[in-house]
Design a protein around this motif. Structure first.
Motif, PDB file in Angstrom:
ATOM      1  N   ARG A 111       0.824  -1.133   0.228  1.00 56.15           N
ATOM      2  CA  ARG A 111       0.297   0.035  -0.074  1.00 56.15           C
ATOM      3  C   ARG A 111       0.886   1.223   0.174  1.00 56.15           C
ATOM      4  O   ARG A 111       0.340   2.288  -0.028  1.00 56.15           O
ATOM      5  N   LYS A 112       2.169   1.092  -0.184  1.00 56.82           N
ATOM      6  CA  LYS A 112       3.043   2.278  -0.309  1.00 56.82           C
ATOM      7  C   LYS A 112       3.211   3.192   1.009  1.00 56.82           C
ATOM      8  O   LYS A 112       2.884   4.229   0.818  1.00 56.82           O
ATOM      9  N   PRO A 113       3.393   2.704   2.076  1.00 57.10           N
ATOM     10  CA  PRO A 113       3.316   3.443   3.351  1.00 57.10           C
ATOM     11  C   PRO A 113       4.698   4.152   3.350  1.00 57.10           C
ATOM     12  O   PRO A 113       5.738   3.671   2.762  1.00 57.10           O
ATOM     13  N   ALA A 114       4.939   5.305   4.206  1.00 56.04           N
ATOM     14  CA  ALA A 114       6.308   5.783   4.231  1.00 56.04           C
ATOM     15  C   ALA A 114       7.235   4.934   4.872  1.00 56.04           C
ATOM     16  O   ALA A 114       8.494   4.876   4.564  1.00 56.04           O
ATOM     17  N   SER A 115       6.829   4.006   5.877  1.00 54.65           N
ATOM     18  CA  SER A 115       7.520   3.086   6.631  1.00 54.65           C
ATOM     19  C   SER A 115       6.409   1.967   7.354  1.00 54.65           C
ATOM     20  O   SER A 115       5.415   2.201   7.602  1.00 54.65           O
ATOM     21  N   VAL A 116       7.069   0.711   7.546  1.00 52.21           N
ATOM     22  CA  VAL A 116       6.071  -0.256   8.180  1.00 52.21           C
ATOM     23  C   VAL A 116       7.262  -1.143   9.426  1.00 52.21           C
ATOM     24  O   VAL A 116       8.199  -1.438   8.750  1.00 52.21           O
ATOM     25  N   GLU A 117       6.777  -0.730  10.531  1.00 52.24           N
ATOM     26  CA  GLU A 117       7.682  -1.603  11.643  1.00 52.24           C
ATOM     27  C   GLU A 117       6.533  -2.226  12.436  1.00 52.24           C
ATOM     28  O   GLU A 117       5.393  -2.148  12.386  1.00 52.24           O
ATOM     29  N   VAL A 118       7.139  -3.213  13.223  1.00 50.43           N
ATOM     30  CA  VAL A 118       6.411  -4.341  13.946  1.00 50.43           C
ATOM     31  C   VAL A 118       6.592  -4.052  15.547  1.00 50.43           C
ATOM     32  O   VAL A 118       7.573  -3.950  15.871  1.00 50.43           O
ATOM     33  N   CYS A 119       5.712  -4.003  16.398  1.00 47.25           N
ATOM     34  CA  CYS A 119       5.789  -3.904  17.916  1.00 47.25           C
ATOM     35  C   CYS A 119       5.032  -5.307  18.276  1.00 47.25           C
ATOM     36  O   CYS A 119       3.832  -5.448  17.867  1.00 47.25           O
ATOM     37  N   ALA A 120       5.800  -6.365  18.902  1.00 48.39           N
ATOM     38  CA  ALA A 120       5.159  -7.452  19.410  1.00 48.39           C
ATOM     39  C   ALA A 120       5.368  -7.500  20.851  1.00 48.39           C
ATOM     40  O   ALA A 120       6.711  -7.343  21.469  1.00 48.39           O
TER      41      ALA A 120
ATOM     42  N   GLN B  56      10.904  -8.982  10.884  1.00 49.23           N
ATOM     43  CA  GLN B  56      11.643  -7.950  11.769  1.00 49.23           C
ATOM     44  C   GLN B  56      10.851  -7.382  12.804  1.00 49.23           C
ATOM     45  O   GLN B  56      10.030  -6.632  12.260  1.00 49.23           O
ATOM     46  N   VAL B  57      11.140  -7.514  14.003  1.00 45.41           N
ATOM     47  CA  VAL B  57      10.178  -6.934  15.069  1.00 45.41           C
ATOM     48  C   VAL B  57      11.111  -5.954  15.829  1.00 45.41           C
ATOM     49  O   VAL B  57      12.171  -6.280  16.518  1.00 45.41           O
ATOM     50  N   LYS B  58      10.909  -4.769  15.356  1.00 42.45           N
ATOM     51  CA  LYS B  58      11.630  -3.530  16.010  1.00 42.45           C
ATOM     52  C   LYS B  58      11.443  -3.254  17.512  1.00 42.45           C
ATOM     53  O   LYS B  58      12.454  -3.112  18.231  1.00 42.45           O
ATOM     54  N   TYR B  59      10.137  -3.412  17.932  1.00 43.65           N
ATOM     55  CA  TYR B  59       9.942  -3.297  19.306  1.00 43.65           C
ATOM     56  C   TYR B  59       9.482  -4.633  19.889  1.00 43.65           C
ATOM     57  O   TYR B  59       8.336  -5.106  19.515  1.00 43.65           O
ATOM     58  N   GLN B  60      10.343  -5.208  20.578  1.00 38.22           N
ATOM     59  CA  GLN B  60      10.093  -6.527  21.178  1.00 38.22           C
ATOM     60  C   GLN B  60       9.837  -6.363  22.856  1.00 38.22           C
ATOM     61  O   GLN B  60      10.610  -5.799  23.509  1.00 38.22           O
ATOM     62  N   GLY B  61       8.774  -6.901  23.147  1.00 39.15           N
ATOM     63  CA  GLY B  61       8.336  -7.192  24.611  1.00 39.15           C
ATOM     64  C   GLY B  61       9.337  -8.044  25.392  1.00 39.15           C
ATOM     65  O   GLY B  61      10.265  -7.658  26.116  1.00 39.15           O
ATOM     66  N   PHE B  62       8.782  -9.139  25.259  1.00 38.48           N
ATOM     67  CA  PHE B  62       9.528 -10.508  25.943  1.00 38.48           C
ATOM     68  C   PHE B  62       9.691 -11.708  25.026  1.00 38.48           C
ATOM     69  O   PHE B  62       8.619 -11.815  24.435  1.00 38.48           O
ATOM     70  N   TRP B  63      10.573 -12.561  25.194  1.00 43.46           N
ATOM     71  CA  TRP B  63      10.835 -13.647  24.510  1.00 43.46           C
ATOM     72  C   TRP B  63      10.350 -14.517  25.504  1.00 43.46           C
ATOM     73  O   TRP B  63      10.640 -14.532  26.814  1.00 43.46           O
TER      74      TRP B  63
END
Ligand code: PRP
Length: 177
Positions: free
Chosen positions: A117-126, A139-146
């Motif tokens: 959808r051509k966003p400026a950026s896409v990141e993931v927080c899990a 690629q999970v940029k913001y990671q809570g707990f393993w």
């Protein structure tokens, strides 16, 4: 089938502290960018709600509903979009907010789908990532707990639609995966 809770893996306090830290990181990284935070339903709703109240920058919210597991407790590997975004995210900074990364199939699919959808950026927080379970790269940029590769419930996560409301994360008794 009667389902019984097992060991508590993450307490309410542990989760609160980590969510606050993640919100601080996100607030710093997205300063002045007015990102769209996308909650992945259903599981992501509790995490997103708590994250939202710890953010200190302007953001917008949207939701996407996907299902890969149905009522079963093991991944079928099939991702279906049940409800799409309302927002046009082209040119926007998108942050996908997910409760758990297991095989990675859901997020792998969603990141590709959003990128198209051509966003400026896409990141993931899990919030949760299962050790040694990823079948596809995410690629999970913001990671809570393993966490260990056990079936977990609470804080948005369910077993047969039960337990989502628990303020902590627990294993299910007798469930290896
Ligand atoms: C769960 C979870 C993630 C996905 C993670 O969703 O919320 O979206 O599985 O697994 P994966 O990394 O193996 O793809 P589920 O399909 O159970 O739907 P729900 O959020 O509505 O409970």
């Amino acid at each position: 089938m009667e389902m019984e809770l097992g060991e508590v893996l993450l307490t309410e306090e542990q989760i609160k502290g980590r969510v606050r830290e993640l919100a601080q990181e996100i607030s710093r990284d997205y300063q002045g960018m007015n990102p769209v935070l996308v909650g992945i339903l259903k599981g992501g709703f509790v995490f997103l709600a708590d994250l939202a109240r710890n953010l200190t920058i302007p953001v917008q919210f949207d939701f996407i509903a996907v299902s890969s597991y149905g009522l079963a407790t093991a991944s079928s590997g099939v991702v279906r979009i049940l409800k799409d975004l309302d927002t046009d995210v082209s040119g926007r900074h998108v942050l996908l907010v997910e409760d758990i990364v297991d095989t990675g199939l859901t997020l792998n699919y969603l990141v590709k789908n959003i990128k198209a959808r051509k966003p400026a950026s896409v990141e993931v927080c899990a919030l949760l990532l299962k050790v040694s379970q990823q079948k596809v790269p995410v690629q999970v940029k913001y990671q809570g707990f393993w966490i260990p590769p056990v079936f977990v419930v609470g804080y948005g996560l369910d077993a047969g639609e039960q337990f989502r409301q628990l303020p902590y994360v627990a294993a299910l008794k007798g469930q290896a995966e």
